[in-house]
Design an enzyme around this catalytic site. Structure first.
Site, PDB file in Angstrom:
ATOM      1  N   ASN A  44       0.726  -1.227  -0.137  1.00 34.07           N
ATOM      2  CA  ASN A  44      -0.211  -0.108   0.454  1.00 34.07           C
ATOM      3  C   ASN A  44       0.497   1.260   0.197  1.00 34.07           C
ATOM      4  OD1 ASN A  44       0.127  -0.920   2.567  1.00 34.07           O
ATOM      5  ND2 ASN A  44      -0.783   0.540   3.449  1.00 34.07           N
ATOM      6  N   ILE A  45       0.280   2.338  -0.800  1.00 32.95           N
ATOM      7  CA  ILE A  45       1.020   3.629  -1.074  1.00 32.95           C
ATOM      8  C   ILE A  45       0.506   5.159  -0.753  1.00 32.95           C
ATOM      9  CG2 ILE A  45       1.999   5.225  -2.808  1.00 32.95           C
ATOM     10  CD1 ILE A  45       3.521   2.476  -3.807  1.00 32.95           C
ATOM     11  N   GLU A  46       0.420   5.503   0.516  1.00 31.53           N
ATOM     12  CA  GLU A  46      -0.301   6.361   0.855  1.00 31.53           C
ATOM     13  C   GLU A  46      -0.433   7.787   0.648  1.00 31.53           C
ATOM     14  OE1 GLU A  46      -2.147   4.093   5.054  1.00 31.53           O
ATOM     15  OE2 GLU A  46      -0.840   5.662   5.068  1.00 31.53           O
ATOM     16  N   CYS A  55      -3.830   0.738  -2.646  1.00 29.06           N
ATOM     17  CA  CYS A  55      -3.977  -0.751  -1.819  1.00 29.06           C
ATOM     18  C   CYS A  55      -2.707  -1.682  -2.406  1.00 29.06           C
ATOM     19  CB  CYS A  55      -5.012  -1.414  -1.704  1.00 29.06           C
ATOM     20  SG  CYS A  55      -6.738  -0.522  -1.231  1.00 29.06           S
ATOM     21  N   GLU A  57      -2.846  -4.769  -3.085  1.00 30.06           N
ATOM     22  CA  GLU A  57      -3.343  -5.663  -3.953  1.00 30.06           C
ATOM     23  C   GLU A  57      -3.298  -4.591  -5.285  1.00 30.06           C
ATOM     24  OE1 GLU A  57      -6.244  -5.941  -0.361  1.00 30.06           O
ATOM     25  OE2 GLU A  57      -4.422  -3.867  -1.098  1.00 30.06           O
ATOM     26  N   CYS A  95      -9.666  -4.619  -0.317  1.00 28.40           N
ATOM     27  CA  CYS A  95     -11.212  -3.437   0.130  1.00 28.40           C
ATOM     28  C   CYS A  95     -12.122  -3.839  -1.609  1.00 28.40           C
ATOM     29  CB  CYS A  95     -11.062  -2.237  -0.445  1.00 28.40           C
ATOM     30  SG  CYS A  95     -10.230  -1.468  -1.860  1.00 28.40           S
ATOM     31  N   CYS A  98     -11.063  -2.759  -4.990  1.00 24.80           N
ATOM     32  CA  CYS A  98      -9.487  -3.503  -5.072  1.00 24.80           C
ATOM     33  C   CYS A  98     -10.131  -5.357  -5.422  1.00 24.80           C
ATOM     34  CB  CYS A  98      -8.698  -4.046  -4.047  1.00 24.80           C
ATOM     35  SG  CYS A  98      -7.552  -3.128  -3.683  1.00 24.80           S
TER      36      CYS A  98
END
Length: 140
Positions: A44-46, A55, A57, A95, A98
């Protein structure tokens, strides 16, 4: 196709280390096995603009798609708050976005493995997580 779920989970755990999660402090790694037998990983890369977050995935899926892969056989997901010992992991399901994104490229009954506490792995399929889904075949 033979799926080594332990290897896939191990790759997801490795990918989790690359998470950029300064806001949620919840690190997720994913590993996708394609029909060709290759494994692609992502984390995940916020983003400060939360809607721009991606996300794990979808990170893995985009890498696979960019390399020409179009059929996903399985995915493993490993997620937990920063600093969580592996024996205390929580089940981190994909989620809704995804699930729909994966559906575009999933083989029928694509396997989904979710890392849990200790050595537990929940097994399901994408069709169980996204019943009665909409896909490319519905666009005529």
């Amino acid at each position: 196709m033979q799926i080594d779920k332990e290897l896939l989970v191990e790759k997801a755990l490795e990918a989790r280390k690359m998470s950029y999660s300064p806001y949620s402090h919840f690190q997720v790694g994913a590993a996708i096995l394609t029909e060709s037998g290759k494994i692609y990983t992502g984390a995940n890369i916020e983003n400060a603009s939360y809607g721009a977050t991606i996300c794990a995935e979808r990170t893995a899926a985009v890498k696979a798609i960019f390399e020409g892969e179009r059929c996903f056989a399985a995915i493993a997901i490993a997620g937990s708050p920063e600093g969580t010992a592996e024996e205390d992991f929580v089940y981190s399901y994909p989620c809704g976005i995804c699930r729909q994104f994966l559906r575009e490229f999933a083989l029928p009954d694509m396997a989904v493995y979710i890392k849990g506490p200790e050595d537990k792995i929940k097994e399901t399929t994408l069709s169980e997580l996204l019943p009665d889904s909409f896909g490319p075949e519905h666009l005529g």
